[in-house]
Design an enzyme around this catalytic site. Structure first.
Site, PDB file in Angstrom:
ATOM      1  CG  ASP A 204      -1.389   4.544  -8.379  1.00 24.89           C
ATOM      2  OD1 ASP A 204      -1.531   3.437  -8.607  1.00 24.89           O
ATOM      3  OD2 ASP A 204      -0.877   4.989  -7.410  1.00 24.89           O
ATOM      4  CD  GLU A 246      -4.536   0.999  -7.666  1.00 18.79           C
ATOM      5  OE1 GLU A 246      -3.984  -0.257  -7.394  1.00 18.79           O
ATOM      6  OE2 GLU A 246      -4.256   1.992  -7.307  1.00 18.79           O
TER       7      GLU A 246
HETATM    8  C1  NOJ Z   1      -1.037   0.846  -7.241  1.00 17.61           C
HETATM    9  C2  NOJ Z   1       0.120   0.420  -8.383  1.00 17.61           C
HETATM   10  O1  NOJ Z   1      -0.761  -0.586  -9.153  1.00 17.61           O
HETATM   11  C3  NOJ Z   1       1.238  -0.312  -7.652  1.00 17.61           C
HETATM   12  O2  NOJ Z   1       2.082  -0.675  -8.449  1.00 17.61           O
HETATM   13  C4  NOJ Z   1       1.800   0.956  -7.147  1.00 17.61           C
HETATM   14  O3  NOJ Z   1       3.087   0.249  -6.137  1.00 17.61           O
HETATM   15  C5  NOJ Z   1       0.993   1.419  -5.658  1.00 17.61           C
HETATM   16  N1  NOJ Z   1      -0.125   1.914  -6.668  1.00 17.61           N
HETATM   17  C6  NOJ Z   1       1.860   2.732  -5.107  1.00 17.61           C
HETATM   18  O4  NOJ Z   1       2.075   3.674  -6.311  1.00 17.61           O
END
Ligand code: NOJ
Length: 560
Positions: A204, A246
């Site tokens: 993430d 991501e």
């Molecule tokens: C990316 C995640 O996909 C999202 O759902 C989240 O709110 C943010 N990162 C913060 O962790």
């Protein structure tokens, strides 16, 4: 080599994203759990997917749906026990389904013991786990990501008597990666889960690990260096497992996350996603072809991960302001549909529940270069609920049957973590798995067929891509090639029938075989190859050298 043993398995895989909370509730408390998910693995195996991406299931106050972790080494009690998780993993593996989970590297919850200790005193051993400051004026070039809710990336903590740094919600303090103990702690977390047998991580928010004055604090060299350490741990001890990035960035910046093939195995292609929607709405292939001209080549073992929708808003961060305006105009006329910089809706409502458009979008997803990921429920055309706060409108329970709570839970409906979809068009009474399993032409069975054909076509995961440029710009034509095999993909982005003329002389003598019906089309000659497409129609042709010149057309094979 058996597909399971192939270290490049992720190139051929079809991924499926789900939240354990949303899938199936086995103990009637209104929240999905691991025993419930295990019970539904037969469904996922039947559907044909190869790898589940599990959204965060760790202990958490759930102020950001679990992306706010309070304990990295446990399971949120409402979802089951570590033993339930192990059983789920074993059962998934028994069905040849791999499992990757979220690794939330950038931040913790403010409820995490590290933060609770850190805030107590400047002398706390955990103080340096986070980024503190006496002023909120440092790193001013860093943008605010959650502009709906946050005014600053700094929040004052009265207990610590200092500001702490956070790129997301203020209850999610960023970890301090300048601290070697933090770097080690995250490597240990990773090993903990890999030792349990996980197949990798969706990492993430990776661009934001380090902060440096005078920069936008994204994609810094220090960040890449640390991410390569994570990869090194995988290569060293856990071969065959993967890291998926991501990084919501432009393709040239995302390219750096593949490094020399020694950082991430995969990364989401964020800028492509909204452009597929733009192309269909504007009936023009150029948003798609343009973004590929800006997409650099990636090292051989690396792979893009393609998606249409996920658990977040349909992000428009990687759009120009004109493109963003267009997307809002085209897909979010009602301001209730907007969140942050994006649109919080599911695929089927975005496509006005037009089956032809839903198929077209999925066909693009499955044929452009990368591995596709399906968001749970989109395979049956689930709807959303724009009245729910944050991004909850696309996180409602999976719709299994027309029974109470869509067959998701036997709890009292008021106890279910979010209401099931009941609006007249997408209601669970009509849109559910059970209703779509038998009818051969249901969306679900079409998705299953799509997955089957994809899995029979390694070139779609591994092949090169070339766009043909026929004069009719409403038609997107691409060629995928791998080890002497070729597929020609033709998509009509328009809501009206379209002709297209293709120069296929390179394949003179070959016979296009349409893959959904296995129908032979006319042999390719020196003349322009003419096709007509129905509104939003598509063809997947395998280009085969002709074996029996008499059996030129499908009709001759099938005529009585
Ligand atoms: C990316 C995640 O996909 C999202 O759902 C989240 O709110 C943010 N990162 C913060 O962790």
């Amino acid at each position: 080599m058996s597909p399971l043993r192939d270290p490049l398995w992720y190139k051929d895989a079809v991924f499926y994203e789900l939240h354990v909370k949303a899938f199936f509730d086995s103990n009637a408390d209104g929240v999905g759990d691991f025993p419930g998910l295990t019970a539904k693995l037969d469904y996922l195996q039947w559907l044909g997917i190869n790898c589940i991406w599990l959204l965060p299931f760790y202990p958490s106050p759930f102020k950001d749906d679990g992306y706010d972790i309070s304990d990295y080494r446990n399971i949120h009690s409402g979802f089951g026990t570590v033993q339930d998780f192990r059983t789920f993993l074993d059962e998934a593996h028994r069905r040849d389904i791999r499992v990757i989970v979220d690794l939330i590297v950038n931040h913790t919850s403010d409820q995490h013991a590290w933060f609770q200790e850190a805030r107590l005193s400047p002398l706390s051993p955990k103080r340096q786990y986070y980024v503190w400051s006496d002023t909120d004026q440092r790193y001013r070039k860093a943008r605010i990501i959650f502009i709906d809710t946050e005014k600053s990336n700094w929040t004052w903590d009265p207990e610590a008597k200092a500001y702490y740094w956070h790129r997301f919600f203020s209850h999610q303090p960023d970890l301090n990666y300048d601290n070697p103990e933090v770097r080690q702690a995250m490597l240990d977390v990773m090993s903990y889960w890999l030792d349990l047998g996980l197949d990798g991580f969706r990492c993430d928010a990776v661009p934001y690990l380090f902060e440096r004055e005078g920069t936008n604090c994204e994609n810094l060299p220090e960040t890449h260096a640390y991410l390569r350490e994570l990869r090194h741990r995988i290569d060293d001890r856990y071969q065959g497992r993967i890291l998926l990035a991501e990084a919501n960035q432009w393709p040239s910046d995302v390219r750096a996350y593949f490094a020399d093939g020694d950082e991430f195995h995969m990364a989401f292609h964020f800028p492509l996603m909204p452009r597929m929607y733009m192309a269909v709405r504007s009936e023009d292939r150029r948003p798609i072809t343009d973004i590929f001209t800006h997409t650099p080549a990636i090292p051989d073992p690396c792979q893009w991960c393609l998606f249409l929708r996920n658990h977040d808003e349909l992000t428009l961060e990687m759009c120009t302001s004109e493109e963003r305006d267009y997307m809002y105009y085209a897909y979010a006329a009602d301001p209730l549909m907007r969140r942050n910089i994006g649109i919080a809706r599911r695929l089927a409502p975005l496509m006005e529940n037009d089956r032809r458009k839903i198929e077209l979008m999925n066909s693009l997803l499955f044929t452009l270069p990368g591995s596709p990921i399906i968001y749970y429920g989109d395979e049956i055309g689930m709807g959303d609920n724009v009245h729910l706060g944050d991004r909850n409108g696309v996180r409602t329970p999976m719709q299994w049957t027309s029974d109470r709570n869509a067959g998701f839970s036997k709890a009292d409906p008021t106890q279910v973590y979010l209401p099931v979809i009941t609006d007249p068009v997408f209601s669970y009474q009509a849109t559910n798995v059970e209703n779509q399993v038998q009818p051969p032409h249901s969306l679900l069975n079409w998705m299953r067929r799509l997955i089957t054909i994809r899995k029979q076509s390694p070139l779609l995961g591994r092949g090169t891509i070339d766009f043909l440029r026929p004069r009719n710009e409403k038609v997107l034509v691409h060629l995928r090639e791998f080890q002497g095999e070729a597929m020609l993909l033709v998509h009509n982005l328009a809501g009206s029938a379209q002709p297209v003329e293709l120069d296929l002389r390179r394949f003179r003598g070959a016979v296009p075989i349409e893959q959904f019906g296995l129908t032979r089309f006319p042999q390719i000659s020196d003349h322009p190859y003419q096709l007509s497409l129905s509104p939003y129609g598509y063809y997947w042709f395998r280009l085969s050298q002709l074996e029996d010149p008499r059996a030129q057309y499908g009709i001759e094979d099938t005529a009585i």
